[in-house]
Write a protein that holds these residues in place. Structure first.
Motif, PDB file in Angstrom:
ATOM      1  N   LYS A  78       0.815  -1.221   0.000  1.00  0.00           N
ATOM      2  CA  LYS A  78       0.000   0.000   0.000  1.00  0.00           C
ATOM      3  C   LYS A  78       0.847   1.269   0.000  1.00  0.00           C
ATOM      4  O   LYS A  78       0.344   2.347   0.278  1.00  0.00           O
ATOM      5  CB  LYS A  78      -0.932   0.061   1.224  1.00  0.00           C
ATOM      6  N   VAL A  79       2.149   1.135  -0.247  1.00  0.00           N
ATOM      7  CA  VAL A  79       2.968   2.343  -0.258  1.00  0.00           C
ATOM      8  C   VAL A  79       2.675   3.153  -1.511  1.00  0.00           C
ATOM      9  O   VAL A  79       2.586   4.365  -1.486  1.00  0.00           O
ATOM     10  CB  VAL A  79       4.462   2.003  -0.144  1.00  0.00           C
ATOM     11  N   ASN A 129      -0.017   3.626  -4.863  1.00  0.00           N
ATOM     12  CA  ASN A 129      -1.400   3.340  -5.192  1.00  0.00           C
ATOM     13  C   ASN A 129      -1.470   2.623  -6.535  1.00  0.00           C
ATOM     14  O   ASN A 129      -0.838   3.050  -7.494  1.00  0.00           O
ATOM     15  CB  ASN A 129      -2.140   4.670  -5.260  1.00  0.00           C
ATOM     16  N   PRO A 186       3.595  10.159  -4.577  1.00  0.00           N
ATOM     17  CA  PRO A 186       2.309  10.680  -4.103  1.00  0.00           C
ATOM     18  C   PRO A 186       2.257  12.208  -4.057  1.00  0.00           C
ATOM     19  O   PRO A 186       1.198  12.797  -4.201  1.00  0.00           O
ATOM     20  CB  PRO A 186       2.172  10.094  -2.702  1.00  0.00           C
ATOM     21  N   VAL A 187       3.402  12.846  -3.865  1.00  0.00           N
ATOM     22  CA  VAL A 187       3.366  14.295  -3.708  1.00  0.00           C
ATOM     23  C   VAL A 187       3.032  14.987  -5.018  1.00  0.00           C
ATOM     24  O   VAL A 187       2.255  15.938  -5.051  1.00  0.00           O
ATOM     25  CB  VAL A 187       4.708  14.814  -3.148  1.00  0.00           C
ATOM     26  N   PHE A 213      -4.282  13.483  -5.758  1.00  0.00           N
ATOM     27  CA  PHE A 213      -4.610  12.644  -4.611  1.00  0.00           C
ATOM     28  C   PHE A 213      -6.013  12.065  -4.669  1.00  0.00           C
ATOM     29  O   PHE A 213      -6.320  11.127  -3.968  1.00  0.00           O
ATOM     30  CB  PHE A 213      -4.391  13.405  -3.299  1.00  0.00           C
ATOM     31  N   THR A 214      -6.870  12.614  -5.531  1.00  0.00           N
ATOM     32  CA  THR A 214      -8.205  12.032  -5.607  1.00  0.00           C
ATOM     33  C   THR A 214      -8.150  10.751  -6.438  1.00  0.00           C
ATOM     34  O   THR A 214      -7.302  10.601  -7.302  1.00  0.00           O
ATOM     35  CB  THR A 214      -9.177  13.006  -6.279  1.00  0.00           C
ATOM     36  N   LYS A 215      -9.088   9.858  -6.156  1.00  0.00           N
ATOM     37  CA  LYS A 215      -9.059   8.564  -6.850  1.00  0.00           C
ATOM     38  C   LYS A 215      -9.252   8.739  -8.345  1.00  0.00           C
ATOM     39  O   LYS A 215      -8.487   8.225  -9.158  1.00  0.00           O
ATOM     40  CB  LYS A 215     -10.152   7.646  -6.299  1.00  0.00           C
ATOM     41  N   LYS A 238      -6.326  10.219 -10.026  1.00  0.00           N
ATOM     42  CA  LYS A 238      -5.236   9.294 -10.314  1.00  0.00           C
ATOM     43  C   LYS A 238      -5.458   8.586 -11.644  1.00  0.00           C
ATOM     44  O   LYS A 238      -4.527   8.387 -12.423  1.00  0.00           O
ATOM     45  CB  LYS A 238      -5.108   8.266  -9.189  1.00  0.00           C
ATOM     46  N   ILE A 262     -12.583  17.656  -7.318  1.00  0.00           N
ATOM     47  CA  ILE A 262     -13.219  18.059  -6.064  1.00  0.00           C
ATOM     48  C   ILE A 262     -14.433  18.948  -6.330  1.00  0.00           C
ATOM     49  O   ILE A 262     -15.477  18.799  -5.704  1.00  0.00           O
ATOM     50  CB  ILE A 262     -12.198  18.763  -5.161  1.00  0.00           C
ATOM     51  N   TYR A 279     -17.776  17.638  -4.624  1.00  0.00           N
ATOM     52  CA  TYR A 279     -18.363  18.336  -3.496  1.00  0.00           C
ATOM     53  C   TYR A 279     -19.145  19.540  -3.990  1.00  0.00           C
ATOM     54  O   TYR A 279     -18.577  20.556  -4.343  1.00  0.00           O
ATOM     55  CB  TYR A 279     -17.273  18.786  -2.530  1.00  0.00           C
ATOM     56  N   LYS A 280     -20.429  19.371  -4.004  1.00  0.00           N
ATOM     57  CA  LYS A 280     -21.289  20.473  -4.439  1.00  0.00           C
ATOM     58  C   LYS A 280     -21.201  21.596  -3.412  1.00  0.00           C
ATOM     59  O   LYS A 280     -21.226  21.337  -2.212  1.00  0.00           O
ATOM     60  CB  LYS A 280     -22.738  19.993  -4.530  1.00  0.00           C
TER      61      LYS A 280
END
Ligand code: SF4
Ligand code: SF4
Lengths: 342, 515
Positions: free
Chosen positions: A228-229, A231, A280-281, A285-287, A290, A333, A337-338
């Motif tokens: 899991k290091v 994705n 990762p940086v 970061f959102t699925k 990715k 995002i 997120y409405k």
């Protein structure tokens, strides 16, 4: 170990050494570990820390690293050493100037940078590249966690542009001193010859130090995904899109486009997808971000490789998509997120 | 009649088809498995202490005025605090003895009047009038009265609705009743112990009692999916009842939270920041149902509570029946491991508070007293330790691959570092927030509408994000801080939820929050 801690504690106090606090802290934390306890809920926390996280990446890079030393001997060792030494120096200098802690991330950057270089790279170029990468790829943005681009790739891109002749024409065949300008991808481009897969997998071909022993890269990449290091979404979407695109291209556009499996196993694609795109940086970061990132990398790699003057597109595509990552995240995002009405 | 059902498996198949067992789970969360310090499978009785301290506000409800004064003689089970006009349930003396004084104490960050009673040491208690072991003969009114007078109605987050003001809503307004024993925390009470033979029958009766007083409610029983025996037995015992469903849930933290139980079981949104009662749902745990039965059929007031003593700081972790008001030090005594620093924590390792003053008493809100060693010693080369006994969300420790009991301690196991976007916090968040983004905004003091848009008020404070963070960032703490700051500058958290719900008892709820 207690003694060591005490000695370090004393060294702190010596006046003109206080500046070098970050260095002592590193030594202290490696040899002695942390004594702090949680101060409120959650009362217990995960045992994983960033040191172990980065160690896992180093472990995953081991097959490729050892193979490069096996193939190229002292040349590889020297490059890795210089990369660490010069990169470490840059990192430590910045930590001291900023009065911040030294972050473990550079252990990974230093190694990855060495592994994406051709074995013939002169050592001073290695040093210039890694310092450039650390300073302009990471520290300029504010250090670990704030960098938009993968620092190793920034360094690599810089020396490719600054010293093109060294970086693109002088490749070394393992175990020999014969310098050639042919890599499996260029051979295909000029003569449509596919290098045998066994050669590609086991490293009997030209290429950057760490990217030719592909079996080891696959094993290391799987290790990272299973722990899991890293994705799985990025390698899967990246490799998958390259595969599908080159299959389509090969079927409809004919031999100009290399066959899909060859594309997967040639060049720096595997190394890039497993170790660099997954950073990762600098990736979203959102699925869903990715997925988009991986597919974007795939498309660019495919286009650059097959329809441009360059033969290798992995580095450019990852850097390009790095630049888009914040935007991708932002859009994902916004959609997810409405906004709440006031 | 109950016996008959138990012994007649012949039409078992038919019965099973009546009560369906549904499997459910939620996204995110984390399995806490296999730690040292689990309580043994037995219930010990704690002795009667020489002095008890009974806070006049426990669990759901407002503080009630004291009905006794110093020098009064009280019996165990006698009501010593009651106010029928405010949201509350009566509070009882848990021992027989003489009231020493009534004074305010500092209790879990609140100042609460408490009754100090010197006990005679006798085990007896005074039963409620009108209880009946054949409870089906009792009217609903009488049952509700018994539940209210026993004080059981104040238990759990919403209380049990009766015709008194024991919960925000009235019994008719309850549409769904969820009874759960999921056990998703690190340490849980042991279901088999709580539901061993006789108690199992009591439990089933308790469920039927609740069904009688909440006529409109659909019943949902949720259990840990690893307790198949219990699930099957209960579904057998309850067959024939209408409007009842049984769920087998994954014991994944924080499944036992109200905020997660409602979406998993009812497929409904939770009104974050409000109580489940506001959407007509009452959530109770197993122990409460047993206490409902005891109150109605045996007339037993709420004077006792079974708490589990768990964690590797105890020599012998066990379940213990204790009288409410017993000082913690009396329960703990010399049960702890000697010669090391210990930390005592109430109820949950992830969200519980530290019990720093062991002179304070146990109230009806306790379910666990956890004791862990304070690990101030450091470990050299921890980052390359194989980690046979170390828990981690990632798979970088060998404990993931072999079955050994893992050790828990309070060490932070690493230095504070900048966020590396490993995304673990986002993966475990049970309500699909992006904790690292929220924390970044708050850290940079960007307190504005964007935090609202990112649904910061949906955070249920499960602290899982802080648990998994490899950079050791107290993510959840930042989020809480952000919520506070948003409220300070005039944002209304209800904006996130009100449009979706038709909430019940809302004025009362707000009133209660501010008292
Ligand atoms: S504390 Fe809040 S943000 Fe963190 S995991 Fe729990 S619900 Fe998500
Ligand atoms: S778990 Fe910690 S390091 Fe990882 S993304 Fe979340 S805040 Fe960042």
């Amino acid at each position: 170990m207690k003694k060591l801690h005490l000695i370090i504690g004393k060294l702190y106090k010596i006046k003109y050494l206080t500046k070098f606090k970050p260095i002592f802290n590193v030594v202290d934390s490696i040899f002695v570990g942390v004594k702090d306890t949680t101060d409120s809920a959650p009362h217990v926390v995960d045992n994983l820390d960033t040191k172990r996280y980065m160690t896992a990446v180093i472990v995953a890079l081991m097959p490729a690293t050892l193979a490069s030393i096996y193939f190229f001997g002292w040349k590889a060792l020297a490059i890795i050493f210089v990369s660490y030494a010069a990169g470490g120096l840059a990192e430590v200098t910045f930590a001291i100037i900023r009065k911040k802690e030294i972050h473990e991330g550079f252990l990974v950057t230093g190694l990855i940078f060495a592994l994406v270089l051709p074995p013939t790279t002169p050592l001073w170029v290695v040093a210039v590249g890694v310092i450039f990468g650390t300073v302009f790829g990471k520290e300029m943005f504010g250090g670990t966690g704030r960098n938009i681009f993968n620092p190793a790739l920034v360094g690599r891109l810089f020396i490719t542009l600054a010293f093109p002749s060294i970086m693109t024409t002088s490749w070394l065949k393992p175990f020999t001193d014969a310098v050639t300008s042919a890599t499996p991808l260029t051979t295909f481009k000029s003569m449509q010859v596919v290098t045998p897969f066994s050669n590609l997998l086991l490293g009997d071909c030209t290429g950057s130090m760490g990217e030719i022993f592909r079996l080891g890269i696959i094993v290391g990449g799987l290790f990272l995904i299973l722990t899991k290091v890293s994705n799985w979404r990025i390698p899967v979407s990246y490799l998958g899109s390259v595969f599908i695109l080159s299959w389509l291209g090969n079927t409809f556009l004919g031999v100009k486009v290399a066959p899909p499996l060859f594309q997967l196993f040639a060049g720096g694609l595997l190394f890039g997808a497993m170790y660099m795109a997954t950073d990762p940086v600098s990736s979203p970061f959102t699925k869903s971000g990715k997925w988009i990132f991986g597919i974007g990398c795939g498309i660019f790699t495919f286009l650059i490789r097959n329809f441009s003057g360059y033969v290798e597109g992995v580095m450019f595509s990852i850097l390009l998509m790095n630049a888009f990552s914040p935007l991708i995240d932002h859009l994902v995002i916004e959609l997810k997120y409405k906004p709440v009405k006031k | 009649m109950i016996k008959k059902t138990l012994n007649s498996p012949k039409n078992y198949k038919e019965m099973r088809s009546i009560v369906m067992i549904k499997k459910r789970t939620f996204s995110g969360g984390y399995f806490f498995k296999n730690f040292t310090g689990h309580p043994q499978e037995k219930i010990d009785n704690c002795n009667i202490p020489s002095k008890v301290i009974i806070p006049l506000k426990q669990n759901f409800g407002n503080e009630v005025p004291s009905l006794v004064k110093s020098g009064d003689k009280v019996k165990a089970g006698q009501i010593i605090g009651r106010n029928d006009n405010s949201f509350s349930s009566p509070i009882h003396s848990s021992v027989s003895g003489i009231v020493e004084e009534v004074k305010k104490i500092n209790y879990f960050k609140e100042v609460i009047s408490s009754v100090f009673i010197n006990s005679e040491g006798s085990q007896d208690w005074q039963p409620l009038k009108g209880h009946n072991s054949d409870w089906e003969k009792l009217s609903s009114e009488k049952i509700e009265e018994l539940i209210y007078l026993s004080g059981v109605s104040k238990l759990d987050n919403q209380g049990i609705p009766t015709r008194f003001k024991s919960s925000l809503i009235s019994p008719e307004e309850v549409e769904n009743l969820i009874i759960h024993g999921v056990g998703s925390e690190i340490y849980n009470l042991s279901l088999p112990i709580f539901l061993e033979r006789r108690r199992m029958l009591n439990f089933v009766e308790g469920v039927k009692i609740l069904k009688k007083i909440l006529p409109k409610a659909k019943l949902h029983l949720a259990f840990n999916k690893h307790q198949q025996n219990i699930i099957e037995e209960i579904s057998k015992l309850l067959s024939g009842l209408k409007d009842i469903e049984i769920y087998s849930l994954e014991p994944k933290y924080p499944q036992g939270y109200d905020e997660i139980l409602i979406p998993t079981i009812l497929n409904e949104k939770f009104p974050y920041g409000y109580s489940a009662a506001n959407i007509g749902v009452i959530i109770l745990n197993i122990q409460v149902v047993l206490q409902v039965y005891e109150a109605v059929a045996e007339g037993k007031p709420l004077i006792e509570r079974t708490v589990t003593l768990c964690g590797s700081g105890f020599k012998e972790p066990v379940h213990m029946k204790v009288r409410i008001g017993t000082p913690l030090e009396f329960i703990i005594q010399d049960r702890t491991v000697d010669n090391i620093d210990l930390r005592f924590i109430q109820n949950s390792l992830l969200t519980g508070v530290v019990l720093s003053d062991l002179k304070l008493p146990v109230n009806s809100n306790f379910s666990q007293i956890i004791c862990l060693p304070e690990e101030k010693r450091s470990q050299s080369f921890a980052f390359i330790n194989p980690g046979f006994k170390k828990d981690s969300y990632s798979n970088t420790f060998l404990s993931k691959f072999i079955k050994v009991k893992k050790i828990l301690d309070t060490n932070v196991h690493g230095e504070l570092r900048p966020c590396i976007f490993c995304n673990y916090c986002q993966e475990v968040c049970p309500v699909n927030l992006i904790p690292h983004l929220l924390f970044r905004y708050v850290e940079k003091e960007i307190i504005n509408q964007s935090l609202m848009n990112l649904k910061i008020f949906n955070c249920i404070g499960c602290n899982l994000c802080s648990y998994v963070c490899p950079s050791k960032i107290p993510v959840a703490k930042y989020i809480k801080e952000g919520q506070g700051k948003l409220i300070d500058i005039g944002y209304d958290q209800t904006l996130c939820i009100l449009p979706y719900f038709d909430l019940k008892g809302i004025e009362d709820y707000r009133g209660i929050k501010h008292l």
